[in-house]
Design an enzyme around this catalytic site. Structure first.
Site, short mmCIF file in Angstrom:
data_model
loop_
_atom_site.label_atom_id
_atom_site.label_comp_id
_atom_site.label_asym_id
_atom_site.label_seq_id
_atom_site.Cartn_x
_atom_site.Cartn_y
_atom_site.Cartn_z
N ASN A 195 0.83 -1.21 0.00
CA ASN A 195 0.00 0.00 0.00
C ASN A 195 0.87 1.26 0.00
O ASN A 195 0.36 2.37 0.05
CB ASN A 195 -0.98 0.01 1.18
CG ASN A 195 -0.27 0.08 2.52
OD1 ASN A 195 0.96 0.04 2.58
ND2 ASN A 195 -1.03 0.19 3.60
N THR A 213 4.87 2.75 3.83
CA THR A 213 6.31 2.89 4.14
C THR A 213 7.18 2.34 3.01
O THR A 213 8.33 2.74 2.88
CB THR A 213 6.70 2.21 5.48
OG1 THR A 213 6.35 0.82 5.42
CG2 THR A 213 5.98 2.86 6.66
N GLY A 214 6.64 1.46 2.20
CA GLY A 214 7.37 0.98 1.02
C GLY A 214 7.23 1.98 -0.11
O GLY A 214 6.46 2.94 -0.01
N SER A 267 4.49 -4.55 6.83
CA SER A 267 4.36 -3.89 8.14
C SER A 267 5.30 -2.69 8.20
O SER A 267 6.42 -2.78 7.70
CB SER A 267 4.74 -4.82 9.31
OG SER A 267 4.61 -4.13 10.54
N LYS A 312 -3.01 -3.19 12.78
CA LYS A 312 -3.96 -3.77 11.82
C LYS A 312 -3.27 -4.72 10.85
O LYS A 312 -3.78 -5.80 10.55
CB LYS A 312 -4.68 -2.66 11.04
CG LYS A 312 -5.83 -2.06 11.82
CD LYS A 312 -6.46 -0.89 11.10
CE LYS A 312 -7.30 -1.29 9.92
NZ LYS A 312 -7.92 -0.11 9.27
N TYR A 335 4.07 -2.74 17.79
CA TYR A 335 4.78 -3.63 16.83
C TYR A 335 5.00 -5.00 17.48
O TYR A 335 4.69 -6.03 16.89
CB TYR A 335 6.11 -2.98 16.46
CG TYR A 335 6.89 -3.72 15.40
CD1 TYR A 335 6.39 -3.83 14.10
CD2 TYR A 335 8.13 -4.28 15.68
CE1 TYR A 335 7.12 -4.50 13.12
CE2 TYR A 335 8.87 -4.94 14.70
CZ TYR A 335 8.36 -5.04 13.43
OH TYR A 335 9.09 -5.70 12.45
#
Ligand code: UDP
Length: 319
Positions: A33, A36-37, A76, A92, A146
């Site tokens: 999504n 962070t990537g 994540s 989530k 986390y």
């Protein structure tokens, strides 16, 4: 032909996994999504006919048409500042996202590799940490989002294995570094390299005596794929047992970059683990895996990549 789905495929680890899977002749579907990537991490793979990148949020729904043999669940936020900024997204994706990834594995009859973490050990009271150690996590502290999401993900993975017979593996990943870490992700190595290259003070938390054991990404990916291709359920620790203090790490990066940055001591984050070192006996005995790249060499390669990024960014700023 093996078909693999990589969740978080445009992230740091995900992109290295996609690259290696393609090189090994797999078809790869990367889901991300992009919170962070970044698509830039897999841009060089887009022309590969076996590669597909799909923008999707796996906490909503996961649908992958066609057969799937393997699912590598790596989505994540994964750096402390990311999961402090995105605490609910982190919880989530570790819970609902893992549920969806396991559901996909069940539907397709695929083997699922769950990316878990040394953070499941929390601030450990056993050192080094074997897989049999249950950990020392503060569930209500800022890092709890986390740590507990990953602990929940491990429990859910075992529930699917036991209840539905899904073929699963859990890897506990220790600190890893290499090209494609975000210079601003807040983790020690990218931060120190960026600071050293810019001539800014290198921010060492506390007195820097806390330790970490850091693994170069190529070694880590090799270990992950050996586990994926085995029939072990895990958890299996994958990481480099070479332990050093954060101050020593900062000094080594300063020396390797030839920087004259000073070291600035800053406040230590809440619940920052004091020590961390993987016991990799299981990976050595069962997978025949151990890391090969020396710290100096891994740091050199990473610094080199950061240098090219910095010069590109500077070029990009020119009118
Ligand atoms: N750290 C630091 N300066 C920074 C960023 C991190 O001294 O600018 C410290 C941090 O407090 C921790 C260690 O480096 O003790 C490793 O932090 P990192 O965020 O890389 O990973 P962690 O192992 O804590 O998830």
């Amino acid at each position: 032909m093996t078909r693999s789905v990589v969740t978080g495929g445009a992230g740091f680890l995900g992109s290295h996994l996609c690259e290696q899977l393609l090189a090994d002749g797999h078809e790869v579907v990367a889901l991300d999504n992009f919170i962070t990537g970044s698509p830039a991490n897999v841009e060089h793979l887009l022309e590969h006919e076996g590669f597909r990148l799909i923008r999707c949020d796996i906490t909503e729904y996961v649908h992958v048409p066609g057969p799937v043999d393997q699912i590598l669940h790596f989505a994540s936020p994964a750096s402390p500042i990311d999961y402090l900024l995105l605490p609910i997204e982190t919880m989530k994706v570790g819970s609902i996202g893992t549920l969806h990834a396991l559901g996909l594995a069940k539907e397709k009859g695929a083997r699922l590799l769950l990316a878990s973490t040394s953070e499941t050990y929390g601030d450990p009271q056993v050192h080094p940490q074997p897989e049999t150690y249950w950990g020392h996590v503060n569930p209500v502290g800022p890092r709890g989002v986390y740590d507990e999401a990953k602990r929940f993900a491990e429990a859910l993975t075992m529930a699917y294995r036991r209840t539905h017979g899904v073929d699963t593996a859990i890897v506990r990943i220790f600190n890893c570094f290499g090209p494609r870490m975000r210079p601003d992700d807040g983790r020690a190595i990218p931060t120190f390299i960026r600071q050293a290259l810019m001539g800014e003070p290198i921010t060492v938390a506390g007195d820097g005596s806390q330790t970490r054991s850091v693994c170069y990404v190529d070694d880590l990916v090799a270990g992950l794929l050996l586990l994926l291709r085995s029939d072990l359920p895990g958890p299996v620790n994958i990481g480099n047992p070479h332990e050093l203090s954060i101050l020593a790490l900062a000094e080594q990066i300063r020396a390797l970059t030839g920087s004259s940055s000073e070291i600035a001591f800053i406040a230590r984050p809440t619940d920052d683990p004091t020590v961390r070192q993987p016991d990799i006996t299981l990976a050595r005995d069962e997978l025949g895996w151990e890391p090969k790249v020396e710290l100096d060499e891994g740091l050199r390669r990473t610094i080199e990549w950061f240098r090219t990024q910095t010069s590109q960014a500077r070029l990009g700023e020119r009118p």
